[in-house]
Design an enzyme around this catalytic site. Structure first.
Site, PDB file in Angstrom:
ATOM      1  N   SER A  64      46.394  52.069  42.764  1.00 57.99           N
ATOM      2  CA  SER A  64      45.083  52.141  43.427  1.00 57.99           C
ATOM      3  C   SER A  64      44.777  50.842  44.169  1.00 57.99           C
ATOM      4  O   SER A  64      45.349  50.627  45.233  1.00 57.99           O
ATOM      5  CB  SER A  64      43.957  52.589  42.507  1.00 57.99           C
ATOM      6  N   HIS A  69      36.371  38.809  45.846  1.00 59.02           N
ATOM      7  CA  HIS A  69      35.475  38.110  46.766  1.00 59.02           C
ATOM      8  C   HIS A  69      34.977  36.863  46.049  1.00 59.02           C
ATOM      9  O   HIS A  69      34.624  36.932  44.861  1.00 59.02           O
ATOM     10  CB  HIS A  69      34.268  38.985  47.122  1.00 59.02           C
ATOM     11  N   CYS A  84      44.708  54.011  38.681  1.00 61.67           N
ATOM     12  CA  CYS A  84      44.701  55.446  38.385  1.00 61.67           C
ATOM     13  C   CYS A  84      45.804  55.796  37.381  1.00 61.67           C
ATOM     14  O   CYS A  84      45.906  56.941  36.951  1.00 61.67           O
ATOM     15  CB  CYS A  84      44.840  56.263  39.665  1.00 61.67           C
TER      16      CYS A  84
END
Lengths: 139, 139
Positions: A64, A69, A84
């Site tokens: 996935s 950030h 996933c």
């Protein structure tokens, strides 16, 4: 069928200097990838925002994605790891304390993709506080 | 200081054919970007997994990031939209019903980055069911 697990990780009290250093933040992501044997598809995308901004990194994974950030102006960083396929829990607290001098790390877990598992109870919150024993000057 | 809002969106009962069509899924993401006036940094990254897999798309934004994954084998899709700057709520239900023929859309909201706002109460869950009035053959 469940579509896996997402970890939402928020770190506070980090060193602003380290949050601006794209190589340091990249190092955290590479450690996540390596520790969990994630498979990166193509080249990760990195961007350094103008001062006083931080950096953003996005990894497209077979499992996935991984996103980060940083916000040097407030000493904070956020990470998303969505798998996933089953993966163990990464030791975010130790790595973010060691790499970014984080003083507080919050890890939440959300099940993805199945209505039956999506409710308030599927979100687990863990709070970890550090004693801030490490000196920023050590870096 | 809060670091913004993340929307975790899970769609079920979608058309497998549409979930495999990278242009259809890209269209959904472009609609999100346009409707919320998000600013894309660089080129979005897209990957089509081998059959029976779906597609993954990652957008690096000035406002943080947008990610999507589709799972045609189960008729599901997941989206993450993280905005560190204020944005209104996107109408995920209408767009995912219209674009992917989703029958059920779950939207959760998580506050990011501030310890004071991170707890179970910060995660709001909404469930929306559709009457499935639209025919897949209409596409």
């Amino acid at each position: 069928m469940n579509l896996g697990t997402e970890w939402l990780v928020d770190a506070e009290g980090c060193s602003a200097e380290l949050l601006r250093d794209i190589e340091t933040v990249r190092g955290v992501c590479e450690e996540v990838v390596s520790a969990l044997t994630l498979r990166v598809v193509g080249e990760p995308v990195w961007h350094q925002f103008p001062q006083p901004g931080g950096v953003t990194g996005l990894y497209l994974l077979t499992e996935s994605h991984l996103a980060c950030h940083t916000f040097p102006e407030t000493g904070k960083a956020t990470f998303n790891l969505y798998c996933c396929r089953p993966r163990p829990r990464f030791d975010w607290e130790a790595v973010l304390q060691g790499s970014l001098n984080a003083k507080l790390v919050t890890v939440r877990t959300a099940a993805r993709g199945s209505e039956a598992t999506i409710d308030q109870a599927s979100l687990e919150s863990e709070l970890s506080t550090f004693s801030a024993a490490r000196e920023v000057s050590g870096r």
